[in-house]
Design an enzyme around this catalytic site. Structure first.
Site, PDB file in Angstrom:
ATOM      1  N   GLU A 169       0.798  -1.222   0.000  1.00 23.27           N
ATOM      2  CA  GLU A 169       0.000   0.000   0.000  1.00 23.27           C
ATOM      3  C   GLU A 169       0.834   1.277   0.000  1.00 23.27           C
ATOM      4  O   GLU A 169       0.783   2.060   0.955  1.00 23.27           O
ATOM      5  CB  GLU A 169      -0.965   0.021   1.194  1.00 23.27           C
ATOM      6  CG  GLU A 169      -1.947  -1.138   1.204  1.00 23.27           C
ATOM      7  CD  GLU A 169      -3.041  -0.970   2.256  1.00 23.27           C
ATOM      8  OE1 GLU A 169      -3.005   0.007   3.017  1.00 23.27           O
ATOM      9  OE2 GLU A 169      -3.932  -1.826   2.311  1.00 23.27           O
ATOM     10  N   GLU A 364      -5.231  -8.622   1.227  1.00 20.21           N
ATOM     11  CA  GLU A 364      -5.853  -8.258   2.505  1.00 20.21           C
ATOM     12  C   GLU A 364      -7.330  -8.009   2.288  1.00 20.21           C
ATOM     13  O   GLU A 364      -7.717  -7.329   1.341  1.00 20.21           O
ATOM     14  CB  GLU A 364      -5.274  -6.956   3.103  1.00 20.21           C
ATOM     15  CG  GLU A 364      -3.894  -7.060   3.661  1.00 20.21           C
ATOM     16  CD  GLU A 364      -3.405  -5.729   4.243  1.00 20.21           C
ATOM     17  OE1 GLU A 364      -4.239  -4.879   4.629  1.00 20.21           O
ATOM     18  OE2 GLU A 364      -2.180  -5.553   4.294  1.00 20.21           O
TER      19      GLU A 364
HETATM   20  C1  PNW Z   1      -4.157  -1.575   5.660  1.00 19.48           C
HETATM   21  N1  PNW Z   1      -7.104   4.165   5.079  1.00 19.48           N
HETATM   22  O1  PNW Z   1      -4.077  -0.296   6.170  1.00 19.48           O
HETATM   23  C2  PNW Z   1      -2.824  -2.181   6.017  1.00 19.48           C
HETATM   24  O2  PNW Z   1      -2.173  -2.833   4.969  1.00 19.48           O
HETATM   25  C3  PNW Z   1      -2.849  -3.000   7.261  1.00 19.48           C
HETATM   26  O3  PNW Z   1      -1.584  -2.951   7.859  1.00 19.48           O
HETATM   27  C4  PNW Z   1      -3.944  -2.514   8.182  1.00 19.48           C
HETATM   28  O4  PNW Z   1      -3.910  -3.113   9.446  1.00 19.48           O
HETATM   29  C5  PNW Z   1      -5.260  -2.784   7.477  1.00 19.48           C
HETATM   30  O5  PNW Z   1      -5.289  -2.189   6.184  1.00 19.48           O
HETATM   31  C6  PNW Z   1      -6.482  -2.343   8.256  1.00 19.48           C
HETATM   32  O6  PNW Z   1      -6.489  -0.953   8.423  1.00 19.48           O
HETATM   33  C7  PNW Z   1      -4.884   0.760   5.864  1.00 19.48           C
HETATM   34  O7  PNW Z   1      -7.126   5.093   5.926  1.00 19.48           O
HETATM   35  C8  PNW Z   1      -4.935   1.792   6.789  1.00 19.48           C
HETATM   36  O8  PNW Z   1      -7.732   4.262   4.006  1.00 19.48           O
HETATM   37  C9  PNW Z   1      -5.663   2.926   6.532  1.00 19.48           C
HETATM   38  C10 PNW Z   1      -6.350   3.034   5.347  1.00 19.48           C
HETATM   39  C11 PNW Z   1      -6.294   2.003   4.418  1.00 19.48           C
HETATM   40  C12 PNW Z   1      -5.573   0.873   4.685  1.00 19.48           C
END
Ligand code: PNW
Length: 462
Positions: A169, A364
């Site tokens: 990401e 994921e």
């Molecule tokens: C992803 N947003 O994070 C990550 O790859 C993981 O480490 C994380 O635990 C998981 O999704 C759940 O959050 C994100 O704000 C964090 O859009 C924030 C965002 C998107 C993905």
């Protein structure tokens, strides 16, 4: 469930779960690990819920053998984990720290001995702080250091690990890390975010080139592409808002990765914040190095409207004053994210159509939920009745199946996450695991979703 139990996935479909180093390992100062930007950020007042840190997390660094046994019990075929760069190169450059590599060596052997395929993510956000002190991802040299690091890891694990992704990401690393400052290193500068986007992509490209040269088996990158939808399908203003947000989140990564270079409309957006002189001749060719697999992380769709004076989104530079992000509509997860499996089908179909020939994997998908009592802990009988999570996963697996039925090449599905863990700025209060973690005792308790998933895997379907 039995009436709908006939949904089968392709014979070669990969089933598994995912985690990330800083979110589960703990042992933050052990065996020569250097500090990462998340060690510093989590200690910065006000940045992480109640000042939580990854110092101990799930103590997976010491408990990996038990955790692997648990994975085997659940029947996981693949386990996606990330390597902590600061364990391998405590200062981000220079000689490797063998004790850091030793840990992943042990982990990989434990997985293989249980018949679980290791899937390595080289970078899941824990940049060595020493590199951040030199500008982090805003500095072009970080991309070069990343390629060196990638080769060092492959040199130790490449004889046993077949599947690799470079970055997790990069949208989050760039826009949340350097744009709105919600993630480490906490900078708030749109220009810095765009520099970071480019240097992350360049790092991916340089690492890809270097890993090909040493014979890597299967290599890709994981993105969090968004399913961006208009508030009103008939509105031209809303369509323009969709195009803007889609450019900032999807095309800015997918177009250069697949050889089309940065789209003109996206470059025009970038130029409103920073002169894109950091994009040098030849960079786009490096970034376009062919990949074998695109990892897709999906949680929730994004609805936007084109609106003069719209609030915009802090994570999307240039949207203030022109875009309104619609508030999520229920049912919501504990993150406040709406639950819409159809968004995953749409997203997969869109990528399949616009970027053909790219095998996809859901690297994921999952949700944060409390258990039914709201206590987020096992009940008196030791059960965690996470029926909301089962429904979420069931719905999203059906969405994946629908995309496959419509011809999209989706190779597998990895649930986020194996364990409850450190949910970045949210600390430990948001639980994504199919296995409950009691942070006082480090006791693991498979939730009902874990038993349900075990069944799904064994049947190769729903
Ligand atoms: C992803 N947003 O994070 C990550 O790859 C993981 O480490 C994380 O635990 C998981 O999704 C759940 O959050 C994100 O704000 C964090 O859009 C924030 C965002 C998107 C993905």
């Amino acid at each position: 469930m039995s009436a709908r139990s006939e949904l089968r996935f392709p014979e070669t479909f990969v089933w598994g779960a995912a985690t990330a180093a800083y979110q589960i390992e703990g042992a933050a100062r052990e065996d020569g690990r250097g500090p990462s930007i998340w060690d510093i950020f989590s200690r910065t007042p006000g940045k992480v819920f109640q000042g939580h840190t990854g110092d101990v997390a799930c103590d997976h660094y010491h408990r990996y053998a038990d955790d692997v046994a648990l994975m085997a019990e659940l029947g996981l075929r693949t386990y996606r984990f990330s390597i902590a760069w600061p364990r391998i190169q405590p200062d981000g450059t220079g000689p490797v720290n063998p004790r850091g590599l030793d840990f992943y060596d042990r982990l990989v052997d434990a997985l293989l001995s249980r018949g679980i395929d290791p899937f390595v993510t080289l970078y899941h956000w824990d940049l060595p702080q020493a590199l951040q002190d030199r500008g982090g991802w805003t500095n072009r040299e970080t991309a070069e250091h990343f390629a060196d690091y990638a080769v060092a890891v492959h040199g130790r694990l490449g004889d046993r690990v077949r599947t690799w992704t470079t970055l997790n990401e990069p949208w989050c690393s760039a826009y949340l890390g350097y744009g709105n400052g919600v993630h480490a290193p906490g900078e708030q500068d749109a220009g810095a975010a765009f520099r970071a986007v480019h240097h992350l992509l360049l790092g991916h490209g340089l690492a890809t080139r270097a890993l090909r040269a040493v014979g890597v088996a299967t290599l890709g990158i994981t993105l969090n592409p968004a399913d961006v939808q208009p508030a009103d399908a008939g509105s031209e203003a809303d369509a323009a808002a969709v195009r803007l947000v889609d450019g900032l989140q999807n095309r800015i990564f997918l177009d250069p990765l697949t050889g089309a270079g940065y789209p003109d409309d996206v470059l025009a957006q970038v130029a409103r914040h920073v002169e894109p002189t950091f994009v040098r001749g030849g960079d786009e060719k490096i970034i376009a190095a062919p990949i074998d697999l695109l990892g897709v992380n999906y949680y929730s769709p994004t609805y936007v409207a084109g609106r003069v004076g719209g609030a915009g989104g802090s994570a999307y530079p240039g949207t203030a004053g022109v875009v309104e992000f619609l508030p999520p509509v229920g049912p919501l997860t504990e993150m406040g994210w709406s639950i819409e499996p159809a968004g995953l089908t749409r997203l997969l179909e869109r990528i399949g159509v616009d970027y053909p020939g790219l095998p996809l994997m859901i690297t994921e998908n999952g949700g944060a939920f409390p258990d039914k009592t709201g206590a987020e802990d096992p009940d008196a009988t030791g059960r965690v009745a996470d029926t909301d999570r089962v429904a979420y996963l069931d719905g999203h697996l059906r969405a994946v199946h629908r995309a496959i039925a419509r011809g999209v090449d989706v190779r597998g599905y990895l649930v986020w996450s194996l364990l409850d863990n450190f949910e970045w700025a949210e600390g430990y209060r948001k639980r994504f695991g199919i296995v409950h973690v009691d942070y006082l005792t480090q006791r693991r308790t498979p939730k009902e979703s874990a038993r349900w998933y075990q069944e799904v895997i064994s049947r190769n379907g729903l």
